[in-house]
Design an enzyme around this catalytic site. Structure first.
Site, short mmCIF file in Angstrom:
data_model
loop_
_atom_site.label_atom_id
_atom_site.label_comp_id
_atom_site.label_asym_id
_atom_site.label_seq_id
_atom_site.Cartn_x
_atom_site.Cartn_y
_atom_site.Cartn_z
N ASP A 150 0.88 -1.19 0.06
CA ASP A 150 0.06 -0.07 -0.12
C ASP A 150 1.04 1.11 -0.05
OD1 ASP A 150 -2.53 -1.36 -0.02
OD2 ASP A 150 -2.55 -1.85 2.04
N LYS B 105 0.63 -8.33 -2.37
CA LYS B 105 -0.81 -7.72 -2.30
C LYS B 105 -0.88 -6.44 -3.22
CE LYS B 105 -3.99 -6.25 0.34
NZ LYS B 105 -4.64 -4.96 -0.28
N ASP C 246 -6.00 -6.98 -5.53
CA ASP C 246 -7.24 -6.73 -4.42
C ASP C 246 -7.90 -5.53 -4.80
OD1 ASP C 246 -8.83 -6.47 -2.22
OD2 ASP C 246 -7.19 -5.56 -1.09
N LYS D 212 -11.40 -5.48 -5.50
CA LYS D 212 -12.83 -5.50 -4.86
C LYS D 212 -13.62 -5.07 -5.81
CE LYS D 212 -11.01 -4.84 -0.16
NZ LYS D 212 -9.76 -4.28 -0.24
N PHE D 213 -13.94 -5.72 -7.07
CA PHE D 213 -14.93 -5.11 -7.94
C PHE D 213 -16.22 -5.43 -7.49
CE2 PHE D 213 -11.21 -6.74 -10.92
CZ PHE D 213 -10.81 -5.52 -11.09
N ASP E 252 -19.85 -3.89 -9.27
CA ASP E 252 -20.60 -3.04 -10.39
C ASP E 252 -21.52 -3.83 -10.85
OD1 ASP E 252 -21.04 -1.08 -12.46
OD2 ASP E 252 -19.07 -0.32 -12.00
N PRO F 41 -23.17 -6.75 -13.31
CA PRO F 41 -22.39 -8.10 -13.91
C PRO F 41 -21.50 -7.72 -15.02
CG PRO F 41 -24.71 -8.37 -13.08
CD PRO F 41 -24.71 -7.13 -12.93
N THR G 12 -13.01 -5.94 7.34
CA THR G 12 -12.18 -5.88 8.76
C THR G 12 -12.28 -4.68 9.53
OG1 THR G 12 -10.25 -5.93 7.56
CG2 THR G 12 -10.72 -8.14 8.49
N ARG H 197 -2.69 -8.33 13.06
CA ARG H 197 -1.76 -7.36 13.92
C ARG H 197 -1.06 -8.18 15.14
NH1 ARG H 197 -2.95 -4.64 10.45
NH2 ARG H 197 -3.52 -2.78 10.27
N GLY I 80 -0.07 -5.66 5.99
CA GLY I 80 0.28 -4.24 5.44
C GLY I 80 1.11 -3.53 6.33
N ARG I 81 0.59 -2.30 7.09
CA ARG I 81 1.11 -1.56 7.95
C ARG I 81 2.23 -2.17 9.17
NH1 ARG I 81 -4.24 1.79 8.54
NH2 ARG I 81 -4.89 -0.51 8.08
O1 C5P Z 1 -2.30 -2.05 6.71
P1 C5P Z 1 -2.95 -3.38 6.79
O2 C5P Z 1 -2.45 -4.75 7.58
O3 C5P Z 1 -4.36 -2.96 7.95
O4 C5P Z 1 -3.61 -3.80 5.42
C1 C5P Z 1 -4.60 -4.64 5.14
C2 C5P Z 1 -4.81 -4.75 3.66
O5 C5P Z 1 -5.91 -5.69 3.43
C3 C5P Z 1 -5.23 -3.40 3.01
O6 C5P Z 1 -4.38 -3.36 1.74
C4 C5P Z 1 -6.51 -3.47 2.94
O7 C5P Z 1 -6.99 -2.74 1.85
C5 C5P Z 1 -6.86 -4.98 2.64
N1 C5P Z 1 -8.09 -5.55 2.88
C6 C5P Z 1 -8.61 -5.37 4.16
N2 C5P Z 1 -10.03 -5.68 4.45
C7 C5P Z 1 -10.77 -6.58 3.47
C8 C5P Z 1 -9.82 -6.86 2.27
C9 C5P Z 1 -8.73 -6.23 2.19
O8 C5P Z 1 -8.15 -4.80 5.31
N3 C5P Z 1 -11.57 -7.11 3.78
#
Ligand code: C5P
Length: 235
Positions: free
Chosen positions: A9, A31, A58, A60-61, A63, A65, A122, A183, A212-213
């Site tokens: 990201d 990702k 990722d 997440k489409f 719209d 069909p 989430t 986390r 991610g973070r």
């Molecule tokens: O930084 P972090 O670990 O929160 O990143 C989670 C990643 O997963 C982000 O890129 C976010 O867009 C993605 N994601 C999410 N929840 C979902 C689907 C994808 O957090 N349901």
């Protein structure tokens, strides 16, 4: 053994590629989400795939069909390993996505990407879900979406680790689960609400984790990733 996808990201390709270069030998799963894709587009994805990366695209489409089928077809031609659509788009949209994913890959003689359905983000807790207008808890909404995803023929879902027992009880252990909101203990949750640690997610049976973070914002991202991979391997 669960696979860990590192979420790239970033606002541009330079920091993303710098992190890929430092970590691809350790773990080739990445990702690419909305921020980087909107900035750099399909050429970046093709270049990353050419480096040997296994990519979860990722986007997440969600719209009508016909439009989602077109987007899924385009994404399937990029050589990604996983892609996703939002279960909230409805059964007809999900079925169109499944058909388009298979057709596009067959046409190019590529393996079809695994197609996943996003259930409930989430970052949403029960209160936020009810605020949207869904008159139920996150888990009841996830149940509804898992049933739709199965009926449409998706390969699996994106869900919180907290909902893994529910997803497995509905769809069985082979139905793929991609779990963000991971986390490590002590890490900042940020905007994520329904979180678990890497070890907890693995023990709950997640096929894939998304992180991610906890890595990208760490003072030493490579060390942070190594620690998470070690936690995953020993869980
Ligand atoms: O930084 P972090 O670990 O929160 O990143 C989670 C990643 O997963 C982000 O890129 C976010 O867009 C993605 N994601 C999410 N929840 C979902 C689907 C994808 O957090 N349901």
């Amino acid at each position: 053994m669960s696979t860990t996808f590192l979420a790239l990201d970033f606002p541009s390709k330079e920091p993303a590629l710098a992190l890929v270069k430092k970590t691809i030998a350790l773990n080739p799963y990445f990702k690419v989400g909305l921020e980087l894709y909107v900035a750099e587009g399909p050429d970046f994805v093709r270049a990353l795939a050419a480096e040997g990366a296994k990519i979860f695209l990722d986007l997440k489409f969600h719209d009508i069909p016909n439009t989602v089928a077109g987007a899924v077809r385009s994404a399937a031609s990029l050589g990604v390993a996983y892609q996703n659509v939002h279960c909230g788009g409805g059964l007809e949209m999900l079925k169109a996505a499944v058909a388009a994913n298979a057709e596009a890959a067959a046409k190019l003689s590529l393996p079809a990407p695994k197609l996943l359905g996003v259930t409930v983000l989430t970052s949403l807790d029960d209160q936020a879900i009810q605020q949207i207008g869904f008159p139920r808890s996150a888990s009841a909404q996830v149940k509804q979406f898992v049933e739709l995803a199965q009926e449409a023929g998706l390969d699996g879902v994106v869900c919180s680790a907290q909902e893994l027992p529910l997803v497995q009880s509905l769809a069985g252990k082979d139905f793929l689960t991609m779990v963000p909101g991971i986390r490590p203990s002590g890490a900042a949750s940020g905007d994520q609400k329904r979180t678990l640690t890497p070890a907890e997610a693995v023990r709950a049976g997640a096929h894939c984790l998304v992180v991610g973070r906890p890595v990208t914002a760490a003072p030493n991202p490579v060390q942070a990733l190594q620690d998470i991979l070690a936690e995953v391997a020993s869980a």
